[in-house]
Enzyme design. Structure first.
Site, PDB file in Angstrom:
ATOM      1  N   SER A   1       0.804  -1.227   0.000  1.00  0.00           N
ATOM      2  CA  SER A   1       0.000   0.000   0.000  1.00  0.00           C
ATOM      3  C   SER A   1       0.834   1.273   0.000  1.00  0.00           C
ATOM      4  O   SER A   1       0.323   2.345  -0.326  1.00  0.00           O
ATOM      5  CB  SER A   1      -0.932   0.022   1.207  1.00  0.00           C
ATOM      6  OG  SER A   1      -0.200   0.137   2.402  1.00  0.00           O
TER       7      SER A   1
ATOM      8  N   LYS B   1       0.642   4.697   6.941  1.00  0.00           N
ATOM      9  CA  LYS B   1       0.125   5.515   5.841  1.00  0.00           C
ATOM     10  C   LYS B   1       0.771   6.888   5.902  1.00  0.00           C
ATOM     11  O   LYS B   1       1.506   7.215   6.831  1.00  0.00           O
ATOM     12  CB  LYS B   1      -1.399   5.675   5.942  1.00  0.00           C
ATOM     13  CG  LYS B   1      -2.204   4.374   5.994  1.00  0.00           C
ATOM     14  CD  LYS B   1      -2.193   3.612   4.684  1.00  0.00           C
ATOM     15  CE  LYS B   1      -3.020   2.335   4.803  1.00  0.00           C
ATOM     16  NZ  LYS B   1      -2.910   1.497   3.579  1.00  0.00           N
TER      17      LYS B   1
END
Length: 254
Positions: A93, A161
């Site tokens: 990701s 993230k």
């Protein structure tokens, strides 16, 4: 100048044999043997003493090893709990910034004495997962230590993230670009493919005390655009600041 220099000894002067005591009535060989015997006996004692001391030193070191291991373990626990922790990257990701198999160090003090900024790469507890495990206490300790050195995945699936929106910001995606409060933000860490994969989103206002986060691999990241939603600031563990593995990728995360 010494007397012996001025008056050399006559040729018939008595000269002791080398190794003798200098007594002309004493056979020369006997004196030498006795001297050798005395030297051998006196030399054996220091040698045995040295061996004994070496054994004592080795025994002392072996007795200290458990204490040293315990001290090292306590120091590692304190560092992991309060200062820096290693994390393993399990998914794609955050590509190309981070790839599966990378290990990063996370500064746990970064936001105790400073603010979260847009663009920071943060590790946070998954707000949608309730931690539960069937491990016994021993397995739990081993797994906890594995997390600390970055070889085991945390049981509650901590996530990593990039911060895009801060509390009160309005985040929107249009034309394959991200806008915050109406201003397009620069994202040099994105590939052309990642930009092209972004679909229109928002505008959405970030609630107080929460963060809007996205993965750098925008086409393959479950983040605040989807089911994850905004992330509470209290769930942030720390700031990822350096890649430590593999050695070829060693470097800071800007």
């Amino acid at each position: 100048m010494s007397i012996s220099d001025e008056l050399p000894a006559p040729d018939d002067a008595v000269r002791p044999d080398e190794g003798s005591s200098g007594d002309p009535e004493q056979p020369s060989g006997l004196t030498t043997m006795e001297g050798d015997d005395r030297q051998g006996v006196s030399g054996a004692e220091p040698q045995r003493g040295r061996h004994r001391k070496e054994r004592e030193d080795r025994g002392s070191f072996l007795r200290e090893v458990p204490a040293l291991v315990l001290i090292a373990l306590v120091v590692a626990i304190l560092i992991k709990t309060f200062l820096v922790q290693a994390f393993f990257i399990p998914s794609a990701s955050m590509e190309p910034t981070l790839v599966p198999g990378d290990r990063v160090l996370v500064n746990k003090l970064a936001y105790r004495f400073g603010d979260i900024h847009r663009g920071d790469v943060v590790v946070f507890s998954n707000p949608q997962v309730v931690s539960a495990t069937d491990r016994n206490w021993f397995q739990g300790v081993i797994h906890w230590l594995g997390e600390g050195i970055g070889v085991a995945q945390p049981p509650d699936e901590d996530l990593i993230k990039r911060v895009i929106g801060l509390p009160g910001d309005t985040v929107q995606i249009r034309g394959h670009a991200v806008f915050v409060d109406g201003q397009r933000i620069a994202e040099p860490y994105l590939t052309a493919q990642a930009k092209a994969s972004m679909q229109d989103f928002g505008p959405e206002r970030v609630p107080p005390g929460q963060l809007f986060v996205m993965g750098d691999n925008r086409g393959n990241s479950a983040d605040s655009r989807f089911t994850l939603g905004p992330v509470p600031e209290r769930d942030v563990i720390g700031k990822a600041f350096v890649i430590i593995w593999p050695p070829s990728d060693l470097g800071g995360l800007g």
